[in-house]
Design a protein around this motif. Structure first.
Motif, mmCIF file in Angstrom:
data_model
loop_
_atom_site.group_PDB
_atom_site.id
_atom_site.type_symbol
_atom_site.label_atom_id
_atom_site.label_comp_id
_atom_site.label_asym_id
_atom_site.label_seq_id
_atom_site.Cartn_x
_atom_site.Cartn_y
_atom_site.Cartn_z
ATOM 1 N N SER A 1 45.972 32.322 33.623
ATOM 2 C CA SER A 1 47.080 31.842 34.385
ATOM 3 C C SER A 1 47.412 33.197 35.242
ATOM 4 O O SER A 1 48.013 32.625 36.142
ATOM 5 N N VAL A 2 47.094 34.421 34.976
ATOM 6 C CA VAL A 2 47.619 35.354 35.773
ATOM 7 C C VAL A 2 46.592 35.735 36.991
ATOM 8 O O VAL A 2 46.984 35.929 37.990
ATOM 9 N N ILE A 3 45.401 35.793 36.393
ATOM 10 C CA ILE A 3 44.122 36.189 37.309
ATOM 11 C C ILE A 3 43.819 34.821 38.012
ATOM 12 O O ILE A 3 43.297 33.935 37.663
ATOM 13 N N GLY A 4 44.216 34.937 39.591
ATOM 14 C CA GLY A 4 44.008 33.777 40.268
ATOM 15 C C GLY A 4 42.636 33.482 40.784
ATOM 16 O O GLY A 4 42.054 32.228 41.061
ATOM 17 N N MET B 1 27.706 33.061 35.497
ATOM 18 C CA MET B 1 29.294 33.392 35.334
ATOM 19 C C MET B 1 29.772 34.089 36.256
ATOM 20 O O MET B 1 29.089 35.073 36.832
ATOM 21 N N THR B 2 31.071 33.954 36.716
ATOM 22 C CA THR B 2 31.616 34.318 37.884
ATOM 23 C C THR B 2 32.268 35.906 37.231
ATOM 24 O O THR B 2 32.317 35.981 36.242
ATOM 25 N N VAL B 3 32.628 36.441 38.240
ATOM 26 C CA VAL B 3 33.103 37.884 38.158
ATOM 27 C C VAL B 3 34.590 37.720 37.290
ATOM 28 O O VAL B 3 34.972 38.384 36.431
ATOM 29 N N ARG B 4 35.342 36.649 37.775
ATOM 30 C CA ARG B 4 36.393 36.475 37.249
ATOM 31 C C ARG B 4 36.460 35.886 35.860
ATOM 32 O O ARG B 4 37.191 36.487 34.778
ATOM 33 N N ALA B 5 35.426 34.927 35.510
ATOM 34 C CA ALA B 5 35.121 34.820 34.089
ATOM 35 C C ALA B 5 34.858 36.096 33.151
ATOM 36 O O ALA B 5 35.272 36.192 32.048
ATOM 37 N N ALA B 6 34.026 36.860 33.821
ATOM 38 C CA ALA B 6 33.472 38.051 33.082
ATOM 39 C C ALA B 6 34.759 39.209 32.702
ATOM 40 O O ALA B 6 34.965 39.552 31.668
ATOM 41 N N VAL B 7 35.492 39.143 33.748
ATOM 42 C CA VAL B 7 36.724 40.074 33.635
ATOM 43 C C VAL B 7 37.534 39.614 32.474
ATOM 44 O O VAL B 7 38.082 40.268 31.725
ATOM 45 N N ILE B 8 37.887 38.280 32.495
ATOM 46 C CA ILE B 8 38.856 37.507 31.775
ATOM 47 C C ILE B 8 38.260 37.789 30.144
ATOM 48 O O ILE B 8 38.832 37.993 29.293
ATOM 49 N N LEU B 9 37.016 37.442 29.864
ATOM 50 C CA LEU B 9 36.287 37.515 28.640
ATOM 51 C C LEU B 9 36.229 39.004 28.242
ATOM 52 O O LEU B 9 36.621 39.285 27.012
ATOM 53 N N THR C 1 45.184 36.421 24.739
ATOM 54 C CA THR C 1 44.925 37.373 25.836
ATOM 55 C C THR C 1 44.051 36.043 27.101
ATOM 56 O O THR C 1 44.224 36.336 28.347
ATOM 57 N N VAL C 2 43.065 35.425 26.500
ATOM 58 C CA VAL C 2 42.514 34.691 27.453
ATOM 59 C C VAL C 2 43.296 33.750 28.258
ATOM 60 O O VAL C 2 43.231 33.434 29.411
ATOM 61 N N ALA C 3 44.106 33.018 27.349
ATOM 62 C CA ALA C 3 45.141 31.984 27.944
ATOM 63 C C ALA C 3 45.968 32.686 29.162
ATOM 64 O O ALA C 3 46.190 32.181 30.020
#
Length: 53
Positions: A50-53, A1-9, A44-46
């Motif tokens: 879209s916001v977090i690149g 799991m990437t850092v981006r995915a962890a932050v979003i979840l 929130t996830v959707a």
């Protein structure tokens, strides 16, 4: 799991819990709170995807 995915979840879970707790405190049933939390999580996830690149 990437850092981006962890932050979003994590953001999605936090918002979902907050929405569920506020729904229960407003006097609604637990089932309604779970549905509100699920909707908040999905939204929130959707949005965060879209916001977090």
């Amino acid at each position: 799991m990437t850092v981006r995915a962890a932050v979003i979840l994590m953001l999605g879970v936090q918002i979902a819990v907050a929405a569920g707790v506020l729904t229960v405190l407003a006097g609604s049933a637990w089932a309604v709170a779970v549905l509100a939390g699920g909707g908040a999580f999905a939204g929130t996830v959707a949005f965060a995807r879209s916001v977090i690149g």
